[in-house]
Design a protein around this motif. Structure first.
Motif, PDB file in Angstrom:
ATOM      1  N   HIS A   1       4.913  10.412   7.205  1.00  0.00           N
ATOM      2  CA  HIS A   1       4.784  10.324   5.751  1.00  0.00           C
ATOM      3  C   HIS A   1       3.394  10.788   5.319  1.00  0.00           C
ATOM      4  CE1 HIS A   1       4.693   8.672   1.697  1.00  0.00           C
ATOM      5  NE2 HIS A   1       6.014   8.558   1.779  1.00  0.00           N
TER       6      HIS A   1
ATOM      7  N   THR B   1       8.739   5.764   3.644  1.00  0.00           N
ATOM      8  CA  THR B   1       9.886   6.631   3.320  1.00  0.00           C
ATOM      9  C   THR B   1      11.009   5.808   2.718  1.00  0.00           C
ATOM     10  OG1 THR B   1       9.320   8.167   5.116  1.00  0.00           O
ATOM     11  CG2 THR B   1      11.582   8.215   4.299  1.00  0.00           C
ATOM     12  N   LYS B   2      11.279   4.656   3.298  1.00  0.00           N
ATOM     13  CA  LYS B   2      12.317   3.768   2.764  1.00  0.00           C
ATOM     14  C   LYS B   2      12.022   3.347   1.334  1.00  0.00           C
ATOM     15  CE  LYS B   2      14.615  -0.644   3.739  1.00  0.00           C
ATOM     16  NZ  LYS B   2      14.699  -1.802   4.681  1.00  0.00           N
ATOM     17  N   LEU B   3      10.734   3.101   1.052  1.00  0.00           N
ATOM     18  CA  LEU B   3      10.324   2.647  -0.274  1.00  0.00           C
ATOM     19  C   LEU B   3      10.243   3.785  -1.286  1.00  0.00           C
ATOM     20  CD1 LEU B   3       7.528   0.119   0.767  1.00  0.00           C
ATOM     21  CD2 LEU B   3       9.768  -0.465  -0.203  1.00  0.00           C
ATOM     22  N   GLY B   4      10.399   5.014  -0.821  1.00  0.00           N
ATOM     23  CA  GLY B   4      10.328   6.153  -1.726  1.00  0.00           C
ATOM     24  C   GLY B   4       8.917   6.473  -2.191  1.00  0.00           C
ATOM     25  N   ALA B   5       7.944   6.150  -1.372  1.00  0.00           N
ATOM     26  CA  ALA B   5       6.535   6.355  -1.748  1.00  0.00           C
ATOM     27  C   ALA B   5       6.213   7.832  -1.889  1.00  0.00           C
ATOM     28  CB  ALA B   5       5.629   5.717  -0.694  1.00  0.00           C
TER      29      ALA B   5
ATOM     30  N   THR C   1      -1.439   4.998  -5.940  1.00  0.00           N
ATOM     31  CA  THR C   1      -1.096   6.375  -5.572  1.00  0.00           C
ATOM     32  C   THR C   1      -1.866   6.883  -4.353  1.00  0.00           C
ATOM     33  OG1 THR C   1      -2.745   7.263  -7.119  1.00  0.00           O
ATOM     34  CG2 THR C   1      -0.494   6.977  -7.947  1.00  0.00           C
TER      35      THR C   1
ATOM     36  N   GLU D   1       8.015   5.039   8.338  1.00  0.00           N
ATOM     37  CA  GLU D   1       9.403   4.667   8.048  1.00  0.00           C
ATOM     38  C   GLU D   1       9.486   3.754   6.826  1.00  0.00           C
ATOM     39  OE1 GLU D   1      11.255   2.989  11.442  1.00  0.00           O
ATOM     40  OE2 GLU D   1      11.017   4.785  12.690  1.00  0.00           O
TER      41      GLU D   1
ATOM     42  N   GLY E   1       5.843  -2.398  -1.269  1.00  0.00           N
ATOM     43  CA  GLY E   1       6.724  -2.131  -2.403  1.00  0.00           C
ATOM     44  C   GLY E   1       6.127  -2.616  -3.709  1.00  0.00           C
TER      45      GLY E   1
ATOM     46  N   GLU F   1       4.964  -0.339  -6.803  1.00  0.00           N
ATOM     47  CA  GLU F   1       5.543  -0.625  -8.127  1.00  0.00           C
ATOM     48  C   GLU F   1       4.457  -0.742  -9.194  1.00  0.00           C
ATOM     49  OE1 GLU F   1       7.537  -4.496 -10.281  1.00  0.00           O
ATOM     50  OE2 GLU F   1       7.966  -4.174  -8.152  1.00  0.00           O
TER      51      GLU F   1
ATOM     52  N   GLU G   1       6.859  -4.751   4.008  1.00  0.00           N
ATOM     53  CA  GLU G   1       7.683  -3.973   3.087  1.00  0.00           C
ATOM     54  C   GLU G   1       7.563  -4.507   1.665  1.00  0.00           C
ATOM     55  OE1 GLU G   1      12.380  -2.766   2.509  1.00  0.00           O
ATOM     56  OE2 GLU G   1      11.579  -2.975   4.547  1.00  0.00           O
TER      57      GLU G   1
END
Length: 269
Positions: free
Chosen positions: A2, A265-269, A232, A262, A224, A228, A220
């Motif tokens: 990532h 990526t799962k969190l859509g960062a 950045t 991972e 997250g 949110e 996580e």
């Protein structure tokens, strides 16, 4: 890997900066934290520049300790001069963030220690602004009271506000605090760096870092929530301690970087 994964040099301080940069390139880590105790050695910056010229990872962060080996009640203005040098180094290497260890309080009350820290930082603020380098101060475990004064996230934000700088959220030093979402919300406008690792219950020593995924830290959820709230920047893996040494810095760092990648990526960062 990532693009927001960042690996700290601290686990590799027995090796050259060039070797660390080469390792990051080898495993595909895109960002790095480099440390001034190595960069300020003769030829240290030139070594880093030559290694970075080969492409691959970038120097995203520089770590600089204030009053290392002493305390804020004993140091003079030479610490400001060292920080000015660190700012020059960060600008030379293209690193937009410096995170600071404040120095210990010694015999000072917290408020006096905070004011002394601010006094040392103040002459460096114009240079940092001119060179586009954000100064931040981290949260750190109270077991590090000999070298730091901000041991809760609230105190870290307060210290940053007193000094007129940014915040480095070290999750190892605050993941267990209450009302974290609101504390993150307060810190976010000042936050320039987030540091990530794990903790295994029962470890009662410092440093006590574990590879992401090996412990009980709700990583996580923490990441997250921070995402949110609008963070950045990069996520810095600062890995150090017996668990990292036992596995080996290379194996532990690779596993931690892959696990963090991972999650991001799962969190859509």
């Amino acid at each position: 890997m990532h693009p927001r994964v960042n690996l700290h040099q601290v686990a590799f301080v027995r090796e050259s900066t060039a070797a660390f940069i080469g390792y990051c390139r080898e495993i595909g880590v895109p960002n790095m934290t480099l440390v001034t105790p190595l960069l300020m050695q003769p030829g240290g910056v030139e070594e880093a520049q030559a290694a970075l010229a080969a492409g691959g990872p970038r120097a995203a962060v520089v770590n600089h300790p204030i009053a290392m080996g002493s305390s804020l009640d004993r140091v003079g203005d030479e610490e400001s001069e060292k920080l000015l040098k660190a700012i020059d180094i960060a600008a030379t290497l293209g690193a937009p963030v410096i995170y600071l260890v404040s120095g210990g309080r010694g015999s000072l009350l917290w408020e006096a220690a905070a004011e002394r820290f601010a006094e040392l930082v103040a002459p460096c603020l114009p240079a940092a602004s001119e060179k586009g380098v954000l100064l931040t101060v981290e949260s750190a475990s109270p077991l590090n009271a000999d070298m730091h004064i901000a041991h809760t996230l609230d105190d870290t934000v307060r210290l940053a506000e007193i000094a007129g700088i940014g915040v480095c959220i070290e999750l190892n030093a605050c993941w267990y605090e209450a009302d974290l979402k609101e504390k993150f919300r307060r810190a976010m406008p000042l936050t320039g760096l987030v540091q990530v690792c794990d903790y295994v219950l029962g470890d009662r020593f410092t440093p006590n870092r574990a590879v992401v995924g090996d412990g009980v830290v709700p990583i996580e959820w923490l990441l997250g929530t921070i995402l949110e709230l609008g963070y950045t920047g990069v996520f810095d893996l600062e890995l150090i301690g017996p668990r990292i040494e036992q596995e080996g810095p290379r194996a532990a760092s690779k596993r931690a970087a892959e696990n963090l990648s991972e999650i991001l990526t799962k969190l859509g960062a």
